[in-house]
Design a protein around this motif. Structure first.
Motif, PDB file in Angstrom:
ATOM      1  N   ASP A 155       0.829  -1.194   0.000  1.00  6.42           N
ATOM      2  CA  ASP A 155       0.000   0.000   0.000  1.00  6.42           C
ATOM      3  C   ASP A 155       0.871   1.255   0.000  1.00  6.42           C
ATOM      4  O   ASP A 155       0.599   2.215  -0.738  1.00  6.42           O
ATOM      5  CB  ASP A 155      -0.914  -0.006   1.228  1.00  6.42           C
ATOM      6  CG  ASP A 155      -1.995   1.050   1.144  1.00  6.42           C
ATOM      7  OD1 ASP A 155      -2.974   0.841   0.411  1.00  6.42           O
ATOM      8  OD2 ASP A 155      -1.848   2.106   1.793  1.00  6.42           O
ATOM      9  N   LEU A 158       2.350   1.951  -3.455  1.00  3.92           N
ATOM     10  CA  LEU A 158       1.384   2.517  -4.397  1.00  3.92           C
ATOM     11  C   LEU A 158       0.994   3.948  -4.032  1.00  3.92           C
ATOM     12  O   LEU A 158       0.360   4.636  -4.833  1.00  3.92           O
ATOM     13  CB  LEU A 158       0.141   1.634  -4.478  1.00  3.92           C
ATOM     14  CG  LEU A 158       0.319   0.324  -5.249  1.00  3.92           C
ATOM     15  CD1 LEU A 158      -0.927  -0.540  -5.132  1.00  3.92           C
ATOM     16  CD2 LEU A 158       0.644   0.584  -6.718  1.00  3.92           C
ATOM     17  N   PRO A 162       1.296   5.553  -9.295  1.00  5.21           N
ATOM     18  CA  PRO A 162       0.039   4.838  -9.545  1.00  5.21           C
ATOM     19  C   PRO A 162       0.193   3.356  -9.834  1.00  5.21           C
ATOM     20  O   PRO A 162      -0.735   2.577  -9.580  1.00  5.21           O
ATOM     21  CB  PRO A 162      -0.551   5.579 -10.749  1.00  5.21           C
ATOM     22  CG  PRO A 162       0.622   6.234 -11.408  1.00  5.21           C
ATOM     23  CD  PRO A 162       1.560   6.585 -10.310  1.00  5.21           C
ATOM     24  N   TRP A 163       1.332   2.947 -10.393  1.00  8.80           N
ATOM     25  CA  TRP A 163       1.533   1.548 -10.755  1.00  8.80           C
ATOM     26  C   TRP A 163       2.817   1.033 -10.118  1.00  8.80           C
ATOM     27  O   TRP A 163       3.682   1.817  -9.721  1.00  8.80           O
ATOM     28  CB  TRP A 163       1.569   1.388 -12.278  1.00  8.80           C
ATOM     29  CG  TRP A 163       0.339   1.892 -12.952  1.00  8.80           C
ATOM     30  CD1 TRP A 163       0.203   3.044 -13.671  1.00  8.80           C
ATOM     31  CD2 TRP A 163      -0.959   1.276 -12.934  1.00  8.80           C
ATOM     32  NE1 TRP A 163      -1.087   3.188 -14.119  1.00  8.80           N
ATOM     33  CE2 TRP A 163      -1.825   2.122 -13.679  1.00  8.80           C
ATOM     34  CE3 TRP A 163      -1.476   0.113 -12.379  1.00  8.80           C
ATOM     35  CZ2 TRP A 163      -3.176   1.828 -13.870  1.00  8.80           C
ATOM     36  CZ3 TRP A 163      -2.822  -0.187 -12.571  1.00  8.80           C
ATOM     37  CH2 TRP A 163      -3.647   0.662 -13.312  1.00  8.80           C
ATOM     38  N   ASP A 173       2.142  -5.137 -12.977  1.00 14.49           N
ATOM     39  CA  ASP A 173       0.840  -4.954 -12.333  1.00 14.49           C
ATOM     40  C   ASP A 173      -0.046  -6.178 -12.528  1.00 14.49           C
ATOM     41  O   ASP A 173      -0.822  -6.541 -11.639  1.00 14.49           O
ATOM     42  CB  ASP A 173       0.160  -3.707 -12.881  1.00 14.49           C
ATOM     43  CG  ASP A 173       0.937  -2.451 -12.535  1.00 14.49           C
ATOM     44  OD1 ASP A 173       1.030  -2.135 -11.341  1.00 14.49           O
ATOM     45  OD2 ASP A 173       1.481  -1.818 -13.453  1.00 14.49           O
ATOM     46  N   SER A 177      -1.287  -8.567  -9.441  1.00 14.03           N
ATOM     47  CA  SER A 177      -2.728  -8.616  -9.204  1.00 14.03           C
ATOM     48  C   SER A 177      -3.144  -9.842  -8.403  1.00 14.03           C
ATOM     49  O   SER A 177      -4.080  -9.783  -7.596  1.00 14.03           O
ATOM     50  CB  SER A 177      -3.487  -8.592 -10.536  1.00 14.03           C
ATOM     51  OG  SER A 177      -3.290  -9.801 -11.266  1.00 14.03           O
ATOM     52  N   HIS A 195      -4.731   2.640  -1.020  1.00 14.50           N
ATOM     53  CA  HIS A 195      -4.057   2.592  -2.314  1.00 14.50           C
ATOM     54  C   HIS A 195      -4.186   1.219  -2.964  1.00 14.50           C
ATOM     55  O   HIS A 195      -4.279   1.122  -4.196  1.00 14.50           O
ATOM     56  CB  HIS A 195      -2.588   2.989  -2.149  1.00 14.50           C
ATOM     57  CG  HIS A 195      -2.431   4.353  -1.543  1.00 14.50           C
ATOM     58  ND1 HIS A 195      -2.160   4.539  -0.203  1.00 14.50           N
ATOM     59  CD2 HIS A 195      -2.543   5.593  -2.083  1.00 14.50           C
ATOM     60  CE1 HIS A 195      -2.102   5.826   0.052  1.00 14.50           C
ATOM     61  NE2 HIS A 195      -2.329   6.503  -1.059  1.00 14.50           N
ATOM     62  N   ASP A 198      -7.748   1.201  -4.319  1.00 16.39           N
ATOM     63  CA  ASP A 198      -7.824   2.004  -5.543  1.00 16.39           C
ATOM     64  C   ASP A 198      -7.186   1.268  -6.718  1.00 16.39           C
ATOM     65  O   ASP A 198      -7.704   1.304  -7.843  1.00 16.39           O
ATOM     66  CB  ASP A 198      -7.130   3.348  -5.323  1.00 16.39           C
ATOM     67  CG  ASP A 198      -7.149   4.203  -6.573  1.00 16.39           C
ATOM     68  OD1 ASP A 198      -8.237   4.625  -6.995  1.00 16.39           O
ATOM     69  OD2 ASP A 198      -6.055   4.452  -7.140  1.00 16.39           O
ATOM     70  N   TYR A 199      -6.066   0.593  -6.448  1.00 18.90           N
ATOM     71  CA  TYR A 199      -5.386  -0.205  -7.478  1.00 18.90           C
ATOM     72  C   TYR A 199      -6.334  -1.276  -8.028  1.00 18.90           C
ATOM     73  O   TYR A 199      -6.460  -1.450  -9.252  1.00 18.90           O
ATOM     74  CB  TYR A 199      -4.142  -0.829  -6.871  1.00 18.90           C
ATOM     75  CG  TYR A 199      -3.497  -1.928  -7.693  1.00 18.90           C
ATOM     76  CD1 TYR A 199      -2.576  -1.633  -8.686  1.00 18.90           C
ATOM     77  CD2 TYR A 199      -3.808  -3.263  -7.465  1.00 18.90           C
ATOM     78  CE1 TYR A 199      -1.976  -2.639  -9.434  1.00 18.90           C
ATOM     79  CE2 TYR A 199      -3.220  -4.276  -8.198  1.00 18.90           C
ATOM     80  CZ  TYR A 199      -2.306  -3.959  -9.184  1.00 18.90           C
ATOM     81  OH  TYR A 199      -1.731  -4.961  -9.914  1.00 18.90           O
ATOM     82  N   ARG A 202      -8.952   0.178 -10.280  1.00 18.80           N
ATOM     83  CA  ARG A 202      -8.434   0.583 -11.593  1.00 18.80           C
ATOM     84  C   ARG A 202      -8.135  -0.615 -12.494  1.00 18.80           C
ATOM     85  O   ARG A 202      -8.426  -0.568 -13.698  1.00 18.80           O
ATOM     86  CB  ARG A 202      -7.196   1.456 -11.408  1.00 18.80           C
ATOM     87  CG  ARG A 202      -7.537   2.851 -10.898  1.00 18.80           C
ATOM     88  CD  ARG A 202      -6.323   3.753 -10.784  1.00 18.80           C
ATOM     89  NE  ARG A 202      -5.453   3.401  -9.673  1.00 18.80           N
ATOM     90  CZ  ARG A 202      -4.182   3.015  -9.792  1.00 18.80           C
ATOM     91  NH1 ARG A 202      -3.624   2.917 -10.997  1.00 18.80           N
ATOM     92  NH2 ARG A 202      -3.455   2.732  -8.729  1.00 18.80           N
TER      93      ARG A 202
END
Length: 223
Positions: A155, A158, A162-163, A173, A177, A195, A198-199, A202
């Motif tokens: 967390d 990130l 963003p990535w 990414d 996952s 974070h 949010d990841y 997205r």
């Protein structure tokens, strides 16, 4: 033609996702876990001696291990896409996260799942308190602190960009996952790790991710 030997509820889901991100032609050969043991069927041993998924065949090449598969596909067919430029700081981060996903993030999640199965397993009544006591001690002394350490770490990373590799989405990414999805599906993510949440939002919004779910079928990593 690339053939993905796809096992339900497995790491092969992220290979499907990468194939869709790259827009590559492929075919899927499907396998189902045993409903009782949740193990892969024996037919997979005809593809790879370990009988596990994911595995791809591409001409004369057979590639196993999700990280190796993702790297192979990006290097062979990516044309510079989904990986940072060679020699850049982002490329080093990319390599790190490609290996961290299975080398560091997944072991405590796997141990958590194993010990939850131990708790739920049928056993003689006089053994159950001992087994539960051992499981509890391992969970409290090792598994839970490790899960907190790694989830907090991811967390915080990130929060910086963003990535995982930097400003641009990459195959790292996709590789990352799986442990994050597993943590979410097992109730490990909440508002204290904004974070990571949010990841997930997205990546799940990406058209290639959604298409991979359509192709791969129902997907659950709960336990």
């Amino acid at each position: 033609m690339i053939t993905l030997h796809h096992l339900n509820n497995s790491r092969s889901q992220r290979v499907l996702w990468l194939l869709e991100e790259l827009g590559l032609p492929y075919e899927v050969k499907r396998y189902q876990r045993d409903a009782a043991t949740m193990l892969a069927p024996a037919e997979l041993k005809a593809v790879h001696p370990l009988g596990k998924s994911p595995v791809i065949t591409d001409g004369e090449n057979t590639v196993a291990e999700s990280g190796a598969i993702l790297e192979y596909l990006v290097e062979q067919y990516g044309g510079g896409r989904l990986q940072p430029a060679a020699g850049s700081p982002e490329r080093l981060r990319y390599r790190y996260w490609m290996h961290y996903a299975e080398g560091s993030a997944m072991p405590p999640l796997l141990l958590s799942l194993v010990f939850s199965k131990v708790r739920a397993a049928p056993m003689p009544f006089f053994i159950k308190p001992i087994a539960h006591g051992i499981a509890h001690k391992v969970e409290q002394a090792f598994i839970e602190p490790q899960l907190k350490l790694h989830l907090d770490y991811m967390d915080a990373e990130l929060a910086k960009q963003p990535w995982f590799a930097g400003e641009q989405f990459s195959a790292a990414d996709i590789q990352m996952s799986f442990p994050i999805e597993a943590a979410d599906m097992r109730g490990r993510l909440d508002a204290t790790r904004p974070h990571l949440l949010d990841y997930l939002k997205r990546i799940r919004a990406r058209p290639a991710y959604q298409k991979a779910l359509e192709v791969g079928g129902p997907f659950s990593l709960g336990g």
